[in-house]
Write a protein that holds these residues in place. Structure first.
Motif, short mmCIF file in Angstrom:
data_model
loop_
_atom_site.label_atom_id
_atom_site.label_comp_id
_atom_site.label_asym_id
_atom_site.label_seq_id
_atom_site.Cartn_x
_atom_site.Cartn_y
_atom_site.Cartn_z
N THR A 19 0.80 -1.23 0.00
CA THR A 19 0.00 0.00 0.00
C THR A 19 0.83 1.28 0.00
O THR A 19 0.53 2.19 -0.79
CB THR A 19 -1.00 -0.01 1.17
N PRO A 20 1.88 1.42 0.81
CA PRO A 20 2.64 2.68 0.74
C PRO A 20 3.25 2.93 -0.63
O PRO A 20 3.30 4.07 -1.10
CB PRO A 20 3.75 2.50 1.79
N PHE A 21 3.69 1.87 -1.30
CA PHE A 21 4.29 2.03 -2.62
C PHE A 21 3.24 2.38 -3.67
O PHE A 21 3.45 3.26 -4.52
CB PHE A 21 5.04 0.76 -3.02
N GLY A 22 2.10 1.71 -3.62
CA GLY A 22 1.02 1.98 -4.57
C GLY A 22 0.44 3.38 -4.38
O GLY A 22 0.23 4.11 -5.35
N ALA A 23 0.22 3.76 -3.14
CA ALA A 23 -0.34 5.08 -2.87
C ALA A 23 0.66 6.17 -3.23
O ALA A 23 0.28 7.22 -3.79
CB ALA A 23 -0.73 5.20 -1.39
N GLY A 24 1.93 5.93 -2.95
CA GLY A 24 2.96 6.91 -3.31
C GLY A 24 3.08 7.09 -4.81
O GLY A 24 3.17 8.21 -5.31
N ALA A 25 3.09 5.98 -5.53
CA ALA A 25 3.20 6.05 -6.98
C ALA A 25 1.99 6.76 -7.59
O ALA A 25 2.14 7.61 -8.48
CB ALA A 25 3.33 4.64 -7.57
N MET A 26 0.80 6.44 -7.10
CA MET A 26 -0.39 7.08 -7.65
C MET A 26 -0.43 8.56 -7.27
O MET A 26 -0.89 9.39 -8.05
CB MET A 26 -1.65 6.36 -7.15
N GLY A 27 0.04 8.91 -6.08
CA GLY A 27 0.08 10.31 -5.68
C GLY A 27 1.02 11.13 -6.56
O GLY A 27 0.68 12.24 -6.98
N PHE A 45 1.80 15.02 -10.99
CA PHE A 45 2.38 15.43 -12.27
C PHE A 45 1.34 15.54 -13.36
O PHE A 45 1.45 16.40 -14.24
CB PHE A 45 3.51 14.49 -12.67
N ALA A 46 0.33 14.70 -13.33
CA ALA A 46 -0.76 14.84 -14.30
C ALA A 46 -1.48 16.17 -14.08
O ALA A 46 -1.89 16.83 -15.04
CB ALA A 46 -1.74 13.68 -14.17
N SER A 47 -1.63 16.57 -12.83
CA SER A 47 -2.25 17.85 -12.52
C SER A 47 -1.40 19.01 -13.04
O SER A 47 -1.93 19.99 -13.57
CB SER A 47 -2.44 17.98 -11.02
N LEU A 48 -0.08 18.89 -12.91
CA LEU A 48 0.80 19.96 -13.41
C LEU A 48 0.72 20.07 -14.92
O LEU A 48 0.64 21.17 -15.47
CB LEU A 48 2.25 19.69 -12.99
N ILE A 49 0.74 18.94 -15.60
CA ILE A 49 0.66 18.95 -17.06
C ILE A 49 -0.69 19.50 -17.51
O ILE A 49 -0.77 20.31 -18.43
CB ILE A 49 0.92 17.54 -17.62
N ALA A 50 -1.75 19.06 -16.83
CA ALA A 50 -3.08 19.56 -17.19
C ALA A 50 -3.17 21.07 -16.96
O ALA A 50 -3.82 21.77 -17.73
CB ALA A 50 -4.14 18.83 -16.39
N THR A 63 -2.41 20.66 -4.93
CA THR A 63 -1.29 20.83 -4.00
C THR A 63 -0.70 19.45 -3.73
O THR A 63 -1.35 18.42 -3.98
CB THR A 63 -1.76 21.45 -2.68
N PRO A 64 0.53 19.40 -3.22
CA PRO A 64 1.09 18.09 -2.88
C PRO A 64 0.23 17.31 -1.87
O PRO A 64 0.14 16.09 -1.94
CB PRO A 64 2.46 18.43 -2.29
N TRP A 65 -0.42 18.01 -0.95
CA TRP A 65 -1.27 17.33 0.03
C TRP A 65 -2.52 16.74 -0.63
O TRP A 65 -2.96 15.64 -0.29
CB TRP A 65 -1.67 18.28 1.16
N GLN A 66 -3.10 17.47 -1.56
CA GLN A 66 -4.25 16.95 -2.28
C GLN A 66 -3.85 15.76 -3.14
O GLN A 66 -4.60 14.78 -3.24
CB GLN A 66 -4.87 18.04 -3.16
N ALA A 67 -2.68 15.82 -3.75
CA ALA A 67 -2.20 14.69 -4.55
C ALA A 67 -1.94 13.47 -3.68
O ALA A 67 -2.24 12.34 -4.08
CB ALA A 67 -0.93 15.09 -5.31
#
Length: 76
Positions: free
Chosen positions: A12-20, A25-30, A43-47
């Motif tokens: 879970t920490p790895f999956g959640a971290g990767a998805m975050g 980055f998808a938010s930044l590109i968008a 924001t990083p917290w929302q991600a």
């Protein structure tokens, strides 16, 4: 085959971290592409929170895949 709770908890920490990170980055590109539309940047917290929400089903799917690989390896 259902994965064990220990396997899902360990991944879970790895999956959640990767998805975050992907969500951030998808938010930044968008925002770069769609800034003229008024799309917000996460924001990083929302991600990180979104990564937890999106990461749990992804982690479960990956844990199922690992269980299938383990079963296949034991059978051969």
């Amino acid at each position: 085959m259902r994965p064990s709770l220990k396997l899902v908890a360990a991944l879970t920490p790895f999956g959640a971290g990767a998805m975050g990170v992907n969500l951030f980055f998808a938010s930044l590109i968008a925002s770069l592409i769609g800034s003229w539309l008024g799309w917000p940047v996460l924001t990083p917290w929302q991600a990180a929170a979104g990564g937890l929400v999106i990461g749990l089903p992804a982690t479960y799917a990956f844990a199922c895949h690992i269980e299938r690989l383990k079963t296949e390896a034991e059978g051969s």
